[in-house]
Design an enzyme around this catalytic site. Structure first.
Site, PDB file in Angstrom:
ATOM      1  N   GLU A 144     -78.321  -6.986  52.373  1.00 32.70           N
ATOM      2  CA  GLU A 144     -77.276  -6.122  51.492  1.00 32.70           C
ATOM      3  C   GLU A 144     -77.223  -4.639  51.306  1.00 32.70           C
ATOM      4  O   GLU A 144     -77.818  -4.289  50.356  1.00 32.70           O
ATOM      5  CB  GLU A 144     -77.218  -6.911  49.893  1.00 32.70           C
ATOM      6  CG  GLU A 144     -76.840  -8.174  50.072  1.00 32.70           C
ATOM      7  CD  GLU A 144     -76.753  -8.768  48.552  1.00 32.70           C
ATOM      8  OE1 GLU A 144     -77.145  -8.343  47.469  1.00 32.70           O
ATOM      9  OE2 GLU A 144     -76.080  -9.942  48.438  1.00 32.70           O
ATOM     10  N   GLU A 315     -75.453 -16.203  51.540  1.00 33.08           N
ATOM     11  CA  GLU A 315     -75.784 -16.684  50.490  1.00 33.08           C
ATOM     12  C   GLU A 315     -74.745 -17.293  49.872  1.00 33.08           C
ATOM     13  O   GLU A 315     -73.896 -16.588  49.444  1.00 33.08           O
ATOM     14  CB  GLU A 315     -76.679 -15.315  49.733  1.00 33.08           C
ATOM     15  CG  GLU A 315     -77.729 -14.856  50.616  1.00 33.08           C
ATOM     16  CD  GLU A 315     -78.565 -13.783  49.759  1.00 33.08           C
ATOM     17  OE1 GLU A 315     -78.022 -13.468  48.462  1.00 33.08           O
ATOM     18  OE2 GLU A 315     -79.096 -13.018  50.263  1.00 33.08           O
TER      19      GLU A 315
HETATM   20  C1  GAL Z   1     -78.373 -11.076  46.273  1.00 32.43           C
HETATM   21  C2  GAL Z   1     -79.764 -10.989  47.297  1.00 32.43           C
HETATM   22  C3  GAL Z   1     -80.689 -11.996  47.131  1.00 32.43           C
HETATM   23  C4  GAL Z   1     -80.842 -12.348  45.747  1.00 32.43           C
HETATM   24  C5  GAL Z   1     -79.553 -12.940  45.311  1.00 32.43           C
HETATM   25  C6  GAL Z   1     -79.482 -13.375  43.877  1.00 32.43           C
HETATM   26  O1  GAL Z   1     -77.853  -9.953  46.002  1.00 32.43           O
HETATM   27  O2  GAL Z   1     -79.424 -10.756  48.619  1.00 32.43           O
HETATM   28  O3  GAL Z   1     -81.983 -11.409  47.606  1.00 32.43           O
HETATM   29  O4  GAL Z   1     -81.216 -11.309  44.977  1.00 32.43           O
HETATM   30  O5  GAL Z   1     -78.537 -11.664  45.333  1.00 32.43           O
HETATM   31  O6  GAL Z   1     -78.310 -14.119  43.378  1.00 32.43           O
END
Ligand code: GAL
Length: 651
Positions: A144, A315
């Site tokens: 990110e 994710e």
């Molecule tokens: C994203 C990040 C992850 C985790 C996640 C939690 O922004 O890439 O590592 O922190 O959020 O929602």
């Protein structure tokens, strides 16, 4: 590629004895890809040069043994403590001139060349150590970019880099003084080494100074990514390099960064994203447990273009997150719905974040597919259901070219942040408003970059709130034969952030005989009603035009003007007005529409149309003429439900 599921896994968080049983259980869910490694630097290299890669290779062995494929993330978003001792000036500096500290993540400065080299070094070492592992299927660079406001740094490294970048861009200091308009307020420079970063000034910097700093900072993100891409591709030319981008993040130009990526991905947290957005409270309440019905889809379509047609969800929210003001539980079914929606928009893989909820550290309140005690959490069953449904339906194929497109441009986001003129005026908000208005009718939409040179094949293209024309876009609009919607504020600046000599929208008269002669802005409460419905607010242009006035407001001011198939919108409109304009264009282009119940959205992929119901209650679908029957669900679609129709002719 057949759509597949994935999950994010942190073997370094768990006893080694658990790895195999975790892998076995992942395979039982129907998971194919497992992302690992992206925050593990302190375990991979606990002290400088002490490489401890055996454990992660054993973790890859355990995953591979159960048929799982590994996405390996380079750990460069979390440089360990010793790195800061080695390069104390690698820590980024905020606008107030304060150095950021160690103890969380993303503390590095993109301009720091010493750290960029360290990032390349660990990437090379990992490529050598795990690059030939049979379970390895893809790489992820860093994590990110820009998260937690980390694109911009006001450090000595950034200052040195910025000066060099400016000299390369302008050649002479006179050229820079002219481009920035530095005669204003006696801001002229004699030499490049006198130029400072645009922070800690008495009042605002020249807008072109600010914009160049953003262009420079964006280039540093691209350069940082390119270092890793080159290393990973030379180690394994056959494996894709991916980065995980975010929602509504525009601090750097993603199209540029993706020049050194094979696949774009993004991290979708629909409830968190809605909660932290500036959307109206009413929408936040209505969709608190589902997320904004158009926001994920918009990003799916954006990242499909950023990724040159290939994209993943890296994710996917599985339950409550830990980072919004309040963190509600998704409605039962949403973890399934979000995955289906992503596949509908062409995702190759949807990866849930994360396998097991961590009982320690910052994200201990963030759900996973498993609870901290390893029992299944609700999303576990939903992921399993998606895997089974993917198999049963055999859904495949790519998303075809849409008939409608909207241009999205990062530079326009920066420009209007620098000079909003109306609080909150943004390029992205105008783009998303148009996107939603088309989508309400079940119309598929492509998001196009401002480097597009041809709009051939589209029936309608919209370019709202564009900062400045470039050669590519000028060519694209001049040769376009469909309906083109431009404005408001489009073409109102040159690339040097000045008002064009012939005024906005800076188009040839034979294309559009229209000039913006005055702009006024008001707060969103002060709206001017429009004859026939809707209202203008926020941004309003006075124009001189020889075109035909299609819609005007109650002050008899033109709102929508046309000249042939080119339409110009003179104002920011409320929802009703945007919908009216879009409906007018759809009718002019004679595009087929679907009659969707409120809260229901859809997208065609291959020979299927996937419907998702963002509403909390059941809805009934009207069977579309091109559908042969349902392969998942039925015409009655429950709240947070999914129905998949098979098309009579492949879409
Ligand atoms: C994203 C990040 C992850 C985790 C996640 C939690 O922004 O890439 O590592 O922190 O959020 O929602």
């Amino acid at each position: 590629m057949t759509p597949a599921l994935g999950v994010c896994y942190y073997p370094e968080h768990w006893h080694e004895a658990w790895w195999e049983s975790d892998a076995k259980r992942m395979a039982e869910v129907g998971i194919t890809f497992v992302r690992i490694g992206e925050f593990a630097w302190s375990k991979l290299e606990p002290t400088p040069g002490d490489l401890q890669f055996d454990w992660i290779i054993r973790a890859m062995d355990a995953l591979g043994k159960h048929g799982l494929k590994v996405v390996f993330g380079t750990p460069t978003a979390t440089p360990p403590r010793w790195m800061v001792d080695k390069h104390p000036d690698m820590l980024a500096v905020d606008t107030e001139g304060r150095r950021k500290g160690f103890g969380s993540r993303r503390h590095y400065d993109f301009s720091h060349l010493g750290y960029r080299e360290e990032a390349g070094r660990i990437t090379q070492l990992l490529a050598d150590a795990v690059g030939q592992h049979p379970a390895l299927a893809a790489w992820q660079t860093d994590n990110e970019y820009g998260c937690h406001g980390t694109t911009y740094s006001y450090s000595p490294a950034a200052l040195a880099g910025f000066r060099t970048w400016l000299e390369a861009r302008y050649g002479t200091i006179d050229a820079l003084n002219t481009a920035w308009g530095n005669v204003f307020w006696s801001m002229e420079y004699n030499r490049f080494d006198q130029i400072e970063l645009p922070n800690l000034l008495v009042c605002e910097a020249a807008p072109a100074h600010e914009l160049d700093f953003r262009r420079y900072s964006s280039d540093q993100v691209a350069a940082f990514n390119a270092v890793q891409f080159d290393i990973l591709k030379s180690a394994r030319p056959d494996l894709p390099v991916i980065h995980n981008f975010m929602s509504r993040t525009s601090d750097f130009d993603h199209y540029d960064v993706a020049k050194t990526l094979d696949i774009a991905s993004w991290d979708s947290y629909p409830l968190g994203h809605l909660a932290v957005s500036d959307e109206p409270e009413e929408l936040k309440h209505q969709y608190m447990r589902q997320g904004d019905p158009d926001n994920a889809a918009f990003h799916h379509d954006l990242y499909r273009t950023v990724g040159h047609g290939r994209w993943w969800i890296m994710e996917q929210q599985p339950g409550p997150v830990n980072w919004a003001q309040y963190n509600p539980d998704p409605l039962p079914g949403m973890a399934r719905l979000w995955a289906w929606e992503a596949f509908a928009h062409g995702a190759e893989v949807v990866t849930y974040f994360r396998w097991r909820q961590a009982p320690f550290a910052q994200e201990q309140m963030h759900a996973g597919l498993l609870r901290p005690d390893s029992e299944p959490a609700p999303a576990h069953g939903e992921a399993m259901q998606v895997a089974q449904e993917l198999k049963a339906t055999g859904i495949d194929g790519v998303v075809g070219k849409a008939r409608v497109a909207v241009v999205y441009d990062y530079q326009s986001e920066w420009a209007w942040e620098i000079q909003p003129q109306a609080k909150g005026f943004s390029h992205g908000a105008h783009v998303r408003a148009l996107y939603s208005a088309f989508r309400k009718h079940g119309i598929d939409i492509d998001v196009l970059s401002p480097h597009t040179t041809s709009f051939a094949g589209y029936d309608i293209v919209a370019i709202p709130a564009l900062f400045a024309w470039n050669d590519a876009l000028r060519t694209a609009i001049e040769t376009f034969e469909g309906q083109l919607l431009i404005g408001p504020r489009s073409g109102s600046k040159t690339q040097d952030f000045a008002i064009p000599a012939t005024l906005a929208p800076d188009l040839p008269r034979n294309m559009l005989d229209l000039r913006v002669t005055r702009v006024s802005t008001t707060d969103p409460v002060h709206q001017t009603p429009v004859k026939g419905g809707g209202a203008v607010h926020h941004w309003r242009e006075r124009i001189e035009t020889g075109g035909e006035v299609v819609i005007e407001d109650e002050d008899n001011q033109p709102v929508l003007v046309s000249q042939g198939k080119l339409f110009y919108l003179t104002a920011s409109g409320n929802k009703a007005l945007v919908q009216r304009v879009v409906d007018y264009l759809i009718a002019e282009a004679d595009l087929p529409v679907l009659n969707l119940p409120a809260g229901v959205r859809c997208r065609v992929r291959g020979g299927f149309r996937i419907y998702v119901n963002y509403g909390a209650g059941a809805a009934t679908l009207n069977r579309a003429a091109d559908e042969a029957g349902y392969v998942v669900g039925e015409a009655s679609i429950p709240g947070a439900g999914v129905t998949v129709a098979r098309l009579a002719t492949a879409g």
